[in-house]
Scaffold this active site. Structure first.
Site, PDB file in Angstrom:
ATOM      1  N   ASP A  70       5.961  13.733  -3.482  1.00  0.00           N
ATOM      2  CA  ASP A  70       4.871  14.041  -4.678  1.00  0.00           C
ATOM      3  C   ASP A  70       5.086  12.500  -5.246  1.00  0.00           C
ATOM      4  O   ASP A  70       6.713  12.100  -6.108  1.00  0.00           O
ATOM      5  CB  ASP A  70       4.417  14.602  -6.042  1.00  0.00           C
ATOM      6  CG  ASP A  70       2.751  14.025  -6.254  1.00  0.00           C
ATOM      7  OD1 ASP A  70       2.189  14.221  -5.150  1.00  0.00           O
ATOM      8  OD2 ASP A  70       2.981  13.704  -7.620  1.00  0.00           O
ATOM      9  N   GLY A 158      -0.555   2.060   1.182  1.00  0.00           N
ATOM     10  CA  GLY A 158      -0.907   2.413  -0.595  1.00  0.00           C
ATOM     11  C   GLY A 158      -1.273   1.216  -0.289  1.00  0.00           C
ATOM     12  O   GLY A 158      -1.969  -0.260  -0.953  1.00  0.00           O
TER      13      GLY A 158
HETATM   14  P1  ITT Z   1       0.434  14.622   0.249  1.00  0.00           P
HETATM   15  O1  ITT Z   1      -0.419  15.195  -0.885  1.00  0.00           O
HETATM   16  O2  ITT Z   1      -0.530  15.145   1.643  1.00  0.00           O
HETATM   17  O3  ITT Z   1       2.336  14.275   0.370  1.00  0.00           O
HETATM   18  P2  ITT Z   1      -0.881  11.867  -0.362  1.00  0.00           P
HETATM   19  O4  ITT Z   1      -0.618  10.575   0.436  1.00  0.00           O
HETATM   20  O5  ITT Z   1      -2.310  12.038  -1.054  1.00  0.00           O
HETATM   21  O6  ITT Z   1      -0.200  12.526   0.783  1.00  0.00           O
HETATM   22  P3  ITT Z   1       0.583  11.589  -3.028  1.00  0.00           P
HETATM   23  O7  ITT Z   1      -0.547  12.440  -3.783  1.00  0.00           O
HETATM   24  O8  ITT Z   1       1.860  11.795  -3.603  1.00  0.00           O
HETATM   25  O9  ITT Z   1       0.140  11.305  -1.415  1.00  0.00           O
HETATM   26  O10 ITT Z   1      -0.072   9.913  -3.642  1.00  0.00           O
HETATM   27  C1  ITT Z   1       0.659   9.217  -3.416  1.00  0.00           C
HETATM   28  C2  ITT Z   1      -0.126   7.983  -4.044  1.00  0.00           C
HETATM   29  O11 ITT Z   1       0.854   7.150  -4.073  1.00  0.00           O
HETATM   30  C3  ITT Z   1      -1.343   7.429  -2.990  1.00  0.00           C
HETATM   31  O12 ITT Z   1      -2.160   7.350  -3.309  1.00  0.00           O
HETATM   32  C4  ITT Z   1       0.203   6.608  -1.926  1.00  0.00           C
HETATM   33  O13 ITT Z   1      -0.419   5.358  -1.262  1.00  0.00           O
HETATM   34  C5  ITT Z   1       0.702   5.746  -3.086  1.00  0.00           C
HETATM   35  N1  ITT Z   1       2.110   5.649  -2.613  1.00  0.00           N
HETATM   36  C6  ITT Z   1       3.417   6.858  -2.844  1.00  0.00           C
HETATM   37  N2  ITT Z   1       4.011   5.901  -1.986  1.00  0.00           N
HETATM   38  C7  ITT Z   1       3.937   4.827  -2.040  1.00  0.00           C
HETATM   39  C8  ITT Z   1       4.970   3.736  -1.134  1.00  0.00           C
HETATM   40  O14 ITT Z   1       5.744   3.730  -0.833  1.00  0.00           O
HETATM   41  N3  ITT Z   1       3.658   2.530  -1.302  1.00  0.00           N
HETATM   42  C9  ITT Z   1       2.882   2.804  -1.607  1.00  0.00           C
HETATM   43  N4  ITT Z   1       1.940   3.590  -1.978  1.00  0.00           N
HETATM   44  C10 ITT Z   1       2.863   4.713  -2.224  1.00  0.00           C
END
Ligand code: ITT
Length: 203
Positions: A70, A158
């Site tokens: 997360d 992201g």
């Molecule tokens: P899962 O819950 O299925 O793992 P998710 O993408 O919804 O997938 P999260 O709930 O952890 O994952 O949300 C992470 C958010 O933060 C998401 O909007 C990502 O784009 C951003 N994020 C996390 N790590 C990142 C990274 O390495 N580079 C850019 N954005 C990131």
């Protein structure tokens, strides 16, 4: 080879974790296990949400080592937002482009209000390892940096194109995957977790 299920619906997380683990691990994603549904992220911390995801997936596949991630972005001038709501910043079901558009709007509003930056912030990541439906380890990592109002580069995913890590002049959208994977929040969390994972899986 040891099997490790990365319990995420985000293919970019799987790619980064697989690249960082290198050989020796057979990394599987939820694509290979479509029966596994991730729960709603009701926790108020990255660690709590990673635990929810890891334990839920691990209950379905108790014989596998399961890793859940997360993560998100904290912007100091926004009081730490979007934080655990990073994936839902523009609303439920928002995609990356919509979330970045929301962040640009918020940064523009800061500028209008007289805060012209630089805007400090960080990416945070909690990784939880589970087996048999139970959390075994939780490790966290973060990378400090600054936010850009104008996107830079198209690499990564992201918020990468809006974040410049400390010690660099370019965003994660321009920096190579090798550089990101050497210093990212996810890299630091994994570096902390790896010795524990290796010890647990040694026998
Ligand atoms: P899962 O819950 O299925 O793992 P998710 O993408 O919804 O997938 P999260 O709930 O952890 O994952 O949300 C992470 C958010 O933060 C998401 O909007 C990502 O784009 C951003 N994020 C996390 N790590 C990142 C990274 O390495 N580079 C850019 N954005 C990131």
């Amino acid at each position: 080879m040891k099997r490790l299920l990365v319990a995420t619906s985000n293919r970019h997380k799987v790619e980064e974790i697989a690249a960082m683990l290198g050989t020796g691990w057979q990394v599987e994603s939820l694509q290979a296990h479509p029966q596994v549904q991730l729960p709603e992220e009701t926790g108020s911390t990255f660690a709590a949400n990673a635990q929810l995801k890891a334990e839920a997936a691990s209950r379905h596949l108790p014989e596998l080592w399961v890793l859940a991630d997360d993560s998100g972005l904290e912007v100091d001038a926004l009081g730490g937002r979007p934080g655990v709501y990073s994936a839902r910043f523009a609303g439920p079901g928002a995609n990356d482009a919509q979330n970045r558009a929301r962040l640009k709007e918020e940064l523009a509003a800061l500028r209008t209000a007289g805060d012209v930056g630089p805007w400090s912030g960080r990416f945070c990541c909690a990784l939880v390892l589970a087996r048999g439906g139970r959390m075994l380890e939780c490790c966290e990592g973060r990378v400090e940096g600054r936010l850009l109002e104008l996107e830079q580069g198209a690499g990564g995913f992201g918020y990468d194109s809006m974040f410049v890590p400390q010690g660099h002049e370019q965003s994660f959208g321009l920096l190579s995957a090798e550089i990101k994977n050497a210093l990212s929040h996810r890299a630091r969390a994994l570096a902390a977790l790896l010795p524990k994972l290796q010890a647990l899986t040694a026998s």
